[in-house]
Design an enzyme around this catalytic site. Structure first.
Site, PDB file in Angstrom:
ATOM      1  CG  ASP A 183      -2.411   0.680   0.631  1.00 14.76           C
ATOM      2  OD1 ASP A 183      -2.634   1.741   0.768  1.00 14.76           O
ATOM      3  OD2 ASP A 183      -3.394  -0.187   0.873  1.00 14.76           O
ATOM      4  CG  HIS A 223      -4.956   4.065   0.618  1.00 13.99           C
ATOM      5  ND1 HIS A 223      -4.624   2.713   0.102  1.00 13.99           N
ATOM      6  CD2 HIS A 223      -6.129   4.532  -0.113  1.00 13.99           C
ATOM      7  CE1 HIS A 223      -5.837   2.209  -0.471  1.00 13.99           C
ATOM      8  NE2 HIS A 223      -6.417   3.266  -0.904  1.00 13.99           N
ATOM      9  CB  SER A 401      -8.975   1.091  -1.672  1.00 12.86           C
ATOM     10  OG  SER A 401      -8.270   1.656  -2.557  1.00 12.86           O
TER      11      SER A 401
END
Length: 542
Positions: A183, A223, A401
């Site tokens: 990520d 994220h 995601s």
């Protein structure tokens, strides 16, 4: 005059920005292969070797590191910067001028070069028939639009949709399985309370920051933090991840400051590291379709699983016994709505997004691949998924995601119930359990999986397979008897703990007696394959 100078500068700006090219340099061989294959612990951990052995996967040249001698010569070449390397694809990612990169073809060990700039690949000489470009579709800029009885709170819907709560109630929570998260960053995972349970139980095993080249992975971006929380996060009554007891490696492969194909190379390098550490599942909520340099952009025709560097890396991970789970992307409402790289890879689970009622969400990238394979493979909740922020606040966010890690965690939880399944079997059972398996479409693929159904089907299949052949005695001393039930016909293969094949026997409905007196003592693994099934098990040689 000022206007003239400004116009001239604007004209030169693209040239100045893109004077450096990115390319992959592929090598002819691995001169150290025999040493590494004879000493596998020099390139793979025992956990990695065990995973290979359990799945009957033999070691080969793709496991051998890139030659340090070759790498050294590339690194000292004029004007060349080595950005990343890949042992699976026997290549290095380089940056330099077109001329300096092209000069590398003079080195005897260089097989060929692929430029990220598609238009340059006609200049790379013999063997350069396939462009290798790179680009991002999903990006990290998501659209923010039991035995065990967990109190799921608002995360209940995303787990119950997959019948994951039923597996949790049977005490299947991912224990014993390792997930690698590739990520953009993991800010707050070391401090926020939803991750405290992971730390208390030593479930975060380590990681690496590839863009910065260091081990500080609790940095760069939020994220990965949000993504990890859907698998391993825990706040009683608010958030429970789909695999709360799995172990995790955290890898930063994404550089949010720019869009460059080196991120694909970081991705593959991280996947190779995950393989060497014994990882079972990779989650990647990243995708590539367009870069800062528009010459690097992937057309839809290139999204066939064979062009993208990361796509080929994802398929290689499967060959090593890993299940790759990848977000489909958030481009469904754009002019190029298709899944990107590595979501187009073969033998992975590409995950689209649905809402709380299992309806397709318009931002979720669609299929099929350019070669018309079903994509996405499956779906999970991606609209208003429950996540943790970097400060520990439980909130919601939208994007594939989050559908991807929700699904990846369930894959690990399912696999922890039946740890002897192969990666191929896991993927197939998950697909077969989905509600559109008989009638897949370009929006939801095979649909939303039912992991309780997958578990039931897998247990039934194992029970059937166990009736097909009997190997005895176990432990074995001097002779092994193979008794095919009901005159079954098939091939029996036996592997040692290094994944090396030591025996192949054709079984044709009759008892077979195999001498084992010359076998070394230890654990062996067998595959018995018939036309419609496969049985795996272990033998102990006294």
């Amino acid at each position: 005059m000022k206007r003239t100078l400004l116009t001239f500068f604007i004209f030169l700006l693209p040239i100045l920005i893109f004077s450096q090219e990115d390319a992959w340099v592929y090598f002819t061989d691995k001169p150290d292969a025999s040493y590494y294959l004879a000493n596998p612990l020099q390139m793979l951990s025992q956990k990695a070797l065990d995973r290979r052995t359990n799945q009957g996967i033999a070691l080969d040249n793709t496991d051998v590191p890139v030659s340090t001698a070759y790498l050294g010569q590339i690194e000292t070449s004029t004007g060349i910067t080595v950005m990343a390397k890949s042992k699976w694809l026997n290549a290095v990612h380089v940056r330099g001028t077109q001329t300096d990169i092209q000069a590398l073809t003079a080195l005897s060990f260089v097989d060929h070069i692929y430029f990220a700039n598609h238009s340059l690949n006609t200049l790379t000489g013999p063997g350069s028939t396939t462009p290798v470009a790179t680009s991002r579709v999903g990006e990290v800029k998501d659209k923010f639009e039991v035995e065990v009885n967990f109190s799921y709170g608002n995360s209940a819907n995303q787990i119950e949709m997959l019948n994951g709560d039923l597996l949790h109630q049977q005490d299947y929570t991912g224990a014993g399985k390792i997930i690698a998260v590739l990520d953009a960053g993991f800010i707050g995972v070391d401090t926020a309370s939803p991750f405290q349970r992971l730390h208390d139980n030593n479930l975060i095993l380590g990681g690496y920051n590839y863009p910065d080249g260091n081990t500080n992975f609790y940095t760069r971006h939020n994220h990965g933090t949000n993504v990890l929380s859907t698998m391993g996060g825990y706040v009683d009554g608010q958030l429970v991840g789909t695999a709360p007891d799995a172990e995790y490696y955290l890898f930063i492969t994404e550089d949010v400051n720019s869009e460059n194909p080196v991120e694909e190379s970081y991705w593959v390098e991280a996947a190779e590291k995950a393989d060497s550490l014994g990882v079972d599942v990779i989650n990647s909520s990243l995708g590539y379709g367009s870069y800062d340099n528009p010459n690097y952009t992937y057309t839809y025709a290139m999204r066939d699983g064979q062009v993208g560097f990361a796509s080929r890396g994802a398929s290689m991970a499967f060959q090593k016994g890993i299940v790759c789970v990848v977000s489909a992307g958030n481009e469904g409402s754009t002019s190029e709505p298709h899944i990107g790289i590595p979501a187009d890879a073969e033998n992975i689970l590409t995950v689209g997004a649905v809402d709380s009622s299992e309806n397709y969400v318009s931002f979720s990238s669609i299929g099929n691949t350019a070669d018309n394979r079903v994509k996405p493979d499956v779906c999970a909740k991606g609209l208003s998924a429950t996540i943790s922020s970097t400060t520990g606040t439980i909130t919601t966010a939208s994007g594939t995601s989050f559908s991807s890690p929700i699904l990846a965690g369930m894959v690990a939880t399912f696999w922890s119930a039946l740890p002897n399944l192969t990666a191929a079997e896991v993927i197939q059972f998950v697909k077969e359990s989905a509600d559109q398996y008989a009638t897949p479409d370009i929006y939801k693929g095979y649909g939303v999986p039912d992991f309780q159904l997958a578990l039931t089907n897998a247990l039934s299949a194992q029970s059937f397979q166990l009736q097909e052949v009997h190997l005895y005695p176990n432990p074995v001393a001097d002779y092994l008897w193979i008794d095919p039930k009901e005159s079954n016909t098939g091939n029996l293969e036996i592997f040692n703990q290094l994944g090396q094949k030591v025996l192949t026997v054709k079984v044709e409905g009759q008892m077979v007696k195999v001498p084992t007196d010359d076998w070394a003592s230890g654990i062996y693994f067998y595959d018995f394959s018939t036309n419609n099934s496969k049985l795996r098990g272990k033998l102990i040689k006294q």
